[in-house]
Design a protein around this motif. Structure first.
Motif, PDB file in Angstrom:
ATOM      1  N   PRO A  45     -38.491  31.493 -63.735  1.00 29.05           N
ATOM      2  CA  PRO A  45     -39.924  31.616 -64.009  1.00 29.05           C
ATOM      3  C   PRO A  45     -40.609  30.271 -63.861  1.00 29.05           C
ATOM      4  O   PRO A  45     -39.976  29.217 -63.961  1.00 29.05           O
ATOM      5  CB  PRO A  45     -39.961  32.095 -65.461  1.00 29.05           C
ATOM      6  N   ARG A  46     -41.902  30.335 -63.650  1.00 24.54           N
ATOM      7  CA  ARG A  46     -42.665  29.117 -63.454  1.00 24.54           C
ATOM      8  C   ARG A  46     -42.893  28.423 -64.789  1.00 24.54           C
ATOM      9  O   ARG A  46     -43.066  29.046 -65.816  1.00 24.54           O
ATOM     10  CB  ARG A  46     -44.011  29.469 -62.809  1.00 24.54           C
ATOM     11  N   ALA A  47     -42.868  27.128 -64.752  1.00 18.70           N
ATOM     12  CA  ALA A  47     -43.052  26.365 -65.981  1.00 18.70           C
ATOM     13  C   ALA A  47     -44.506  26.399 -66.416  1.00 18.70           C
ATOM     14  O   ALA A  47     -45.413  26.524 -65.604  1.00 18.70           O
ATOM     15  CB  ALA A  47     -42.624  24.921 -65.762  1.00 18.70           C
ATOM     16  N   GLU A  48     -44.691  26.306 -67.714  1.00 18.22           N
ATOM     17  CA  GLU A  48     -46.053  26.153 -68.216  1.00 18.22           C
ATOM     18  C   GLU A  48     -46.451  24.696 -68.019  1.00 18.22           C
ATOM     19  O   GLU A  48     -45.735  23.786 -68.435  1.00 18.22           O
ATOM     20  CB  GLU A  48     -46.116  26.514 -69.694  1.00 18.22           C
ATOM     21  N   THR A 106     -48.324  21.477 -68.752  1.00 16.90           N
ATOM     22  CA  THR A 106     -49.021  20.819 -69.846  1.00 16.90           C
ATOM     23  C   THR A 106     -50.270  20.144 -69.296  1.00 16.90           C
ATOM     24  O   THR A 106     -50.276  19.649 -68.157  1.00 16.90           O
ATOM     25  CB  THR A 106     -48.123  19.770 -70.503  1.00 16.90           C
ATOM     26  N   ALA A 136     -50.466  14.880 -68.158  1.00 19.71           N
ATOM     27  CA  ALA A 136     -49.210  14.382 -67.601  1.00 19.71           C
ATOM     28  C   ALA A 136     -48.717  13.218 -68.449  1.00 19.71           C
ATOM     29  O   ALA A 136     -49.511  12.367 -68.858  1.00 19.71           O
ATOM     30  CB  ALA A 136     -49.413  13.914 -66.172  1.00 19.71           C
ATOM     31  N   PRO A 137     -47.443  13.186 -68.767  1.00 24.65           N
ATOM     32  CA  PRO A 137     -46.935  12.057 -69.550  1.00 24.65           C
ATOM     33  C   PRO A 137     -46.991  10.782 -68.725  1.00 24.65           C
ATOM     34  O   PRO A 137     -47.019  10.825 -67.504  1.00 24.65           O
ATOM     35  CB  PRO A 137     -45.484  12.458 -69.838  1.00 24.65           C
ATOM     36  N   GLU A 138     -47.032   9.713 -69.450  1.00 23.32           N
ATOM     37  CA  GLU A 138     -47.071   8.438 -68.750  1.00 23.32           C
ATOM     38  C   GLU A 138     -45.718   8.139 -68.142  1.00 23.32           C
ATOM     39  O   GLU A 138     -44.671   8.418 -68.733  1.00 23.32           O
ATOM     40  CB  GLU A 138     -47.440   7.321 -69.723  1.00 23.32           C
ATOM     41  N   ALA A 139     -45.759   7.606 -66.975  1.00 25.47           N
ATOM     42  CA  ALA A 139     -44.509   7.267 -66.302  1.00 25.47           C
ATOM     43  C   ALA A 139     -43.915   6.028 -66.941  1.00 25.47           C
ATOM     44  O   ALA A 139     -44.627   5.057 -67.194  1.00 25.47           O
ATOM     45  CB  ALA A 139     -44.760   7.001 -64.826  1.00 25.47           C
ATOM     46  N   GLN A 184     -56.522  23.511 -55.535  1.00 28.61           N
ATOM     47  CA  GLN A 184     -55.105  23.837 -55.676  1.00 28.61           C
ATOM     48  C   GLN A 184     -54.753  25.077 -54.854  1.00 28.61           C
ATOM     49  O   GLN A 184     -55.460  26.089 -54.895  1.00 28.61           O
ATOM     50  CB  GLN A 184     -54.779  24.077 -57.148  1.00 28.61           C
TER      51      GLN A 184
END
Lengths: 402, 440
Positions: A113-116, A118, A121-124, A342
């Motif tokens: 299944p496709r991820a939800e 968030t 985006a978290p910091e790299a 998108q």
């Protein structure tokens, strides 16, 4: 019709008149050719001159034994045995060699299944510095020198300083404490520099042809002439008296004609200028009203800024040689803030290869558009109607030869 | 002249009209890109049971080594990962992988069942497109076959990203050498293409040369001095049983190579001081002459379709490359540059011929089109020779020997672009590599 159109039209008419009546197209005589005599000597001759011992490599290319050189070989041919018979003391450890292990069974796996997603985006985290060096150094030994510039880019770039962040735009570091006296405090900004790159692949054999350290002698970047050389003065006899003064008031080097303003490869300064100019134009201003469809056309600099921002993410290094022959046209729909809609990236057409190769070529193009368009392309918001739909033609012909 | 000026002036007027309007979508041409390794993340595969714990790490590492070893991919270190893959079927958090610029993501799981059977599942993701590249696959095999399973996974990843077949699940036969330079002991050995799983096929009682795999990879042709002068042998890789081919008294045979059909062998036969090319059925029979010239013809190699043979001949006074029909016929010279050319090998793709070139005291491995055009020298050293193609025609392996009293041969590989020149690890000195086809 806008004033710019009138001005452009008038300028063209003046140019046409001058071209038709003046001796504009008379080609200047070619400059004289200077001839220099050179002589060629072999490496052995050079070594003899310099009294350097030269180890002679094997004299023949052969996977076969030397036996063919023995014409008298009939009953008892000269056996090309080893000079000294090997004394084999150790028992050979030849065993029945197991064939390759049984081929694995292969079956498909159910999709997931496709991820939800968030919202933020978290910091790299800081990535380890894996940027390779930029020097193409020729080793003296036969052990190959690690080829340390795996990146090929349109413009050569030297190794950035360790403190610099990788960015296409060169910027010096700014520190707030440096500007304490300034009326407007500035924020700390790290130094940025483009990633080290060469303009084309240099094989080991080509390195040797140069016979020296390419990276240390070759300029890292070609320098463009500061301005165009002045055209030769038209011969007075061929000049209609009334037209000539107007043309001379506009030197070609300062205001080139429209046809002259198309550098095939813009210099990095021009690229940076174009990017900065386009970025300053408020391409990400999402609140701006939608421009009328009849807005001004995109300027060449604006198109260049878009092109440059895509091509720096177009990595063709992992494409097959067949995929490198495919020209693919990719369509993309744009939002007014310069970001892509998108799911709008689509292949419009492809030519030059099989369907599989076209698929790889399209996927590489799609990665380029998504990666470098993630934060929005540098596009002028007031001309949104001009770039609402974009078709990008990815033609790797020039890259294939690198 | 006046007419020409007026015509050109009219041409100058043309750009005015199109500049006023733009019909249809904005169109831009992208002709410049970059060539750099593709950043790829391969988290340690998920171990589905305790027995699979070690294999999960080893499998992922072999996959990484295979991919990174091509020079086309760059591994993103595990320390940089934001997400961890704790379950094979968990949804992928694409944002986490985008943030570290992972353009490809390989996830996998390993299960070791009763009886030592290994099952490996994997998926490949295009992170920025937020989609899978191809379907997920499951591979099963014995525990001993775990490296082959890893190579199969790497082959799939390579193929799905580059669009060309992989070459990781393949082997290399070569001449293993031990001892001092003046008393070198040689024996045939076979290994995985990455240098693992070395096994020996012959003893070091006699000198062996130029092994060549059959198209199925289960037989090897080679030349041995067992009888005192060169003879061709065919060896079964599985049983190590061997027999001599073309054993005619008073002749020397060498430089054998299989035809693509696996039933015909072409080789050089030297008799009475003259060397020509012959063909022979692998089952036996009499050799059939393909060339008839007073010069030396050797190093034959078939085109992939089996219709042509490229070979080396000194009929022009120095070794050069020629192509002729597989059944024999008038040769056509294809090498035209300065120097001496030898050991030509036709690419599995059929578009290129690799060769050894000696010029101005240096040896090179190079490639050229089958008509001799577009010659590119990929390497340069004291002695480079004996190229062999990877099964996908992307990589060339060859022998490089260093100079001097301590000079020693070793195996090297290079991409056909000249990039990624590297040494192949072998347990001892090594020469004369020959690449197998991709294993089934």
């Amino acid at each position: 019709m806008q004033p710019g159109t009138y001005i452009s039209g008038a300028g063209h008419l003046l140019l046409i008149g001058w071209a038709a009546l003046a001796g504009f197209f008379d080609a200047p005589p070619p400059p004289p050719v200077t001839t220099t005599n050179v002589s060629v000597m072999t490496g052995q001759e050079f070594a003899a001159l310099t009294n350097q011992p030269v180890e002679t490599p094997p004299d023949a290319i052969s996977e076969q034994p030397q036996a063919p050189d023995t014409p008298e070989a009939t009953e008892s041919p000269a056996a090309p045995a080893p000079e000294t018979a090997p004394d084999v003391a150790a028992a050979p450890d030849v065993t029945e060699t197991p064939p390759p292990d049984d081929a694995p069974d292969v079956s498909e796996v159910q999709p997931i299944p496709r991820a939800e997603v968030t919202p933020d985006a978290p910091e790299a985290p800081d990535q380890p510095d894996t940027v390779p060096g930029a020097s193409l150094v020729i080793g003296d030994s036969d052990t190959p020198t690690p080829r340390s510039v795996p990146r090929i880019a349109p413009e050569a770039a030297p190794e950035p300083s360790p403190e610099a962040e990788i960015d296409e735009i060169v910027r010096e570091a700014t520190r707030s404490d440096d500007a304490e006296q300034a009326p407007d405090p500035v924020e700390d900004e790290p130094e940025t520099a483009p990633e080290a790159a060469a303009t084309e692949t240099v094989t080991e054999a080509e390195e040797e042809t140069g016979g020296t350290q390419i990276s240390t002698l070759a300029p890292a970047q070609s320098r463009r002439p500061p301005q165009r050389p002045n055209r030769p003065e038209p011969t007075p006899a061929a000049q209609p008296v009334e037209e000539t003064p107007e043309v001379r008031e506009t030197p070609a080097a300062e205001e080139p004609a429209p046809q002259e303003a198309e550098p095939e490869t813009p210099p990095s300064d021009a690229i940076n200028d174009a990017l900065n100019e386009a970025l300053a134009g408020g391409g990400a201003d999402t609140d701006a009203p939608a421009p009328a469809p009849s807005g001004p056309p995109m300027s060449r600099g604006e198109k260049d800024a878009l092109r440059v921002s895509v091509q720096r993410c177009w990595n063709v290094g992992s494409l097959s040689s067949e995929a490198l022959r495919v020209t693919v046209v990719v369509g993309v729909s744009m939002q007014q803030n310069g970001q892509i809609v998108q799911g709008s990236i689509r292949q419009i057409e492809a030519s030059g290869g099989s369907g599989a190769a076209a698929k790889q070529a399209f996927e590489a193009a799609r990665r380029a558009i998504i990666r470098c368009g993630a934060s929005g392309f540098p596009l002028p918001a007031e001309k949104y109607s001009q770039w609402r739909e974009i078709e990008m033609v990815f033609n790797p012909e020039g890259m294939r030869l690198r | 002249m006046t007419i020409a000026r007026l015509f050109l002036a009219a041409l100058l007027a043309l750009p005015i009209a199109p500049a006023l309007a733009q019909d249809g979508p904005l169109r831009i041409d992208i002709t410049e890109g970059v060539i750099e390794p593709l950043p790829i993340a391969v988290p340690t595969f998920v171990a589905e049971n305790a027995e699979a714990q070690q294999l999960a790490q080893q499998l992922a590492q072999v996959v990484v080594d295979d991919l990174v070893g091509t020079g086309l991919f760059r591994q993103i270190p595990q320390e940089a990962f934001i997400s961890n893959i704790t379950s094979f079927d968990s949804p992928v958090q694409y944002a986490d992988w985008k943030a570290i610029n992972a353009q490809g993501l390989v996830t996998g799981s390993v299960n070791v069942g009763s009886g030592g059977r290994v099952n490996v599942k994997f998926r490949l993701f295009d992170v920025f497109a937020e989609t899978t590249l191809g379907d997920g696959l499951q591979l099963g095999g014995s525990t001993d076959a775990w490296r082959r399973i890893a190579h199969k996974v790497a082959d799939q990843v390579y193929s799905r990203i580059t669009g060309e077949d992989g070459y990781f699940d393949s082997r290399v036969v070569f001449v293993s050498e031990d001892g001092p330079k003046n008393a070198r002991q040689k024996r045939l050995a076979v290994m995985d293409q990455d240098g693992a799983n070395v096994a020996y096929l012959t003893s070091s009682d006699s000198i062996v040369l130029a092994p060549r795999f059959s198209p199925t990879g289960n037989q090897v042709l080679y030349t041995s001095y067992e009888t005192g002068f060169p003879k061709i042998y065919v060896l079964d890789v599985g049983t190590v049983q061997r027999r001599v081919l073309a054993d005619q008294p008073g002749t020397m045979t060498f430089a054998p190579r299989f035809a693509p059909n696996g039933r015909t062998v072409v080789f050089s036969l030297s008799q009475g001081g003259n060397t020509d090319l012959y063909s022979l059925d692998i089952g036996g029979g009499s050799p059939r002459r393909l060339t008839d010239a007073p010069s030396i013809e050797t190093a034959p190699s078939f085109s992939p379709d089996g219709n042509q043979i490229v070979f080396e001949s000194d009929r022009s006074g120095a070794p050069q490359l020629y192509i002729m029909p597989a059944a024999g016929g008038e040769p056509r010279r294809i090498s035209n540059g300065a120097g001496r050319y030898g050991t030509p090998v036709w690419s599995p793709r059929g578009d290129l011929i690799a060769f050894t070139k000696q010029n101005q005291g240096r040896f090179h491995i190079g490639v050229m089109r089958t008509d001799g055009s577009e010659e590119v020298l990929l390497t340069a050293s004291f002695l480079d020779e004996g190229p062999t193609w990877s099964p996908n025609g992307r990589v060339i392996m060859f022998t490089r020997e260093t100079s001097g009293a301590g000079g020693a041969p070793a195996l090297y590989s290079v991409d056909i672009t000249g990039r990624n020149l590297k040494k192949i690890p072998t347990p001892s000195l090594a020469s004369d590599p020959a690449w197998s086809p991709l294993l089934p």
